[in-house]
Design a protein around this motif. Structure first.
Motif, PDB file in Angstrom:
ATOM      1  N   ASP A   1       4.131   2.742 -24.549  1.00  0.00           N
ATOM      2  CA  ASP A   1       3.584   3.155 -25.842  1.00  0.00           C
ATOM      3  C   ASP A   1       3.826   2.075 -26.903  1.00  0.00           C
ATOM      4  OD1 ASP A   1       2.423   5.092 -27.579  1.00  0.00           O
ATOM      5  OD2 ASP A   1       4.427   5.554 -28.326  1.00  0.00           O
TER       6      ASP A   1
ATOM      7  N   LEU B   1       1.569  -0.979 -26.287  1.00  0.00           N
ATOM      8  CA  LEU B   1       0.166  -0.753 -26.655  1.00  0.00           C
ATOM      9  C   LEU B   1      -0.164  -1.388 -28.000  1.00  0.00           C
ATOM     10  CD1 LEU B   1      -0.822   2.943 -25.863  1.00  0.00           C
ATOM     11  CD2 LEU B   1      -1.661   0.859 -24.784  1.00  0.00           C
TER      12      LEU B   1
ATOM     13  N   THR C   1      -0.456   8.772 -26.027  1.00  0.00           N
ATOM     14  CA  THR C   1      -0.643   7.434 -25.456  1.00  0.00           C
ATOM     15  C   THR C   1       0.347   7.140 -24.340  1.00  0.00           C
ATOM     16  OG1 THR C   1       0.605   6.623 -27.371  1.00  0.00           O
ATOM     17  CG2 THR C   1      -1.773   6.376 -27.453  1.00  0.00           C
TER      18      THR C   1
END
Length: 409
Positions: free
Chosen positions: A239, A242, A288
């Motif tokens: 996460d 990202l 996510t």
């Protein structure tokens, strides 16, 4: 191989019924919570009195697990301030410092950006909701301190791990269970929130942590217990990446951390080892999270006999289908989470059974042990569900395993 037939099942498999376990941490009693708060805040406490409370607390929690129907219990992690936080008490070379104004813990990523308003409100309650009043009203010491590596890493926790082992073994002497495990931090998860300001590279730092932590891994196995290596940060750090990197960067990053786990496990038979991953598991959006299919090959590279994988919360429950295309290696065990600590809803035993049966049909009934998504209180002041619900969920887990057994045998 380890020979044919039943002989190769050295870690207990579900030979004639579905066995049950969980991911390790359980809600600590108020007396232990008070000492953990003192320990983390560097305050004095009565060591002798605490030693007795810890012994009694572990004895009680092991008995309660057996009564709830848990076949493979832990010590609840009662001797530790938190699932990775404890390493700062057992490893030299790590130093605390006050967090700087505006500094954000580097583990937070896109999910917290996308749902910032939710997290701003939720964060105020998450750590205090189920705490005893004295601790609920005090600021959480861990949120005010950042730890970093400022010198050579070495293991100094021999006495602490031997106390954990002795308390646990004394507790186990009084109950009927199949097997027992102690959880420990993976090198990559110990590293995740403790920045390196000493070693020439992240790899050197990671391997220094692996060399220190393996002292614990070996001590646990030498005592006849299973060791569970907790690596929640392996999925969770996706996460963060990202925001700046690619899936390829993340896989490279993760592969290095898997190699460090295997380095720390060197010399320990696979069938003494469980490897646990989850996605951080807080009660939030998880919009996510890395899909399991993107990392399952990495997870299976760990030299473990069993893989404990979050599978009950609604962001990940569909991923049982990963096992349609991924083969569980011969002789290995899958410990899917079939109840979750991320909600206070108690799973219906028939749903638990349904989840277990789905996995059993794909990987073989004898290779499934029913587990939980993650611990119920990963840190002393991070209690995921109310303790009364924790026990109700473990009873639902055991009842679901009994129903699944009726269907599968």
């Amino acid at each position: 191989g380890m020979g044919a037939g039943r002989a190769r099942y050295q870690m207990k498999h579900s030979i004639d019924r579905i066995l049950t376990t969980h991911a390790g941490s359980l809600v600590r009693p108020p007396a232990i919570i008070a000492v953990m708060a003192a320990r983390e805040g560097n305050q004095p406490y009565d060591h002798e009195r605490f030693a007795g409370e810890l012994r009694g607390g572990v004895a009680a929690v092991v008995r309660e697990q057996a009564e709830a129907g848990v076949d493979i219990p832990s010590d609840g992690e009662f001797g530790k301030v938190g699932w990775t936080n404890y390493v700062t008490e057992r490893i030299s070379g790590l130093e605390p410092r006050a967090t700087r104004p505006g500094e954000v813990r580097q583990i937070f990523g896109k999910d917290r950006q996308d749902f910032a308003e939710f997290y701003a409100a939720w964060g105020r309650h998450e750590r205090t909701m189920w705490l005893p009043p004295a601790q609920a009203e005090a600021p959480a010491p861990s949120s005010l301190i950042a730890w970093e590596c400022s010198g050579p890493i070495s293991y100094t926790g021999q006495e602490a791990i031997q106390t954990d082992i002795a308390n646990f073994k004394a507790a186990l002497a009084g109950v009927q269970v199949e097997e027992a495990f102690l959880p420990v931090s993976a090198p990559g998860s110990a590293e995740a929130t403790r920045l390196n300001h000493f070693y020439p590279s992240e790899e050197a730092y990671l391997y220094a942590l692996a060399d220190a932590l393996k002292t614990e891994y070996h001590a646990i196995v030498d005592a006849g217990l299973l060791v569970q290596v907790d690596d929640a940060f392996l999925p969770a750090l996706y996460d963060r990446l990202l925001l700046s990197g690619t899936l390829e960067d993340y896989r490279k990053f993760s592969h290095l951390r898997i190699e460090a786990v295997n380095h720390a496990l060197h010399g320990i038979p696979e069938d003494r080892v469980r490897y646990h991953i989850c996605w951080g598991s807080w009660n939030g959006p998880h919009s996510t999270d890395v899909p399991l299919k993107e990392i399952i090959d990495l997870v299976l590279e760990v030299n473990a006999g069993a893989y404990s994988i979050e599978a009950a919360n609604p962001r990940h429950e569909h991923e049982w289908r990963v096992w349609e295309n991924t083969k569980l290696p011969e002789g290995k065990i899958l410990i899917p989470g079939v109840v979750t600590h991320s909600t206070n809803i108690i799973e219906h035993p028939e749903l638990v059974a349904e989840r277990i049966v789905r996995f059993a049909r794909l990987v073989g009934r004898e290779n499934v042990i029913a587990g939980t998504d993650c611990g119920f209180s990963q840190i002393w002041n991070l209690i995921r569900t109310h303790p009364s619900i924790q026990w109700a969920k473990l009873r639902a887990l055991a009842e679901g395993a009994r129903l699944a057994t009726e269907q599968l045998w």
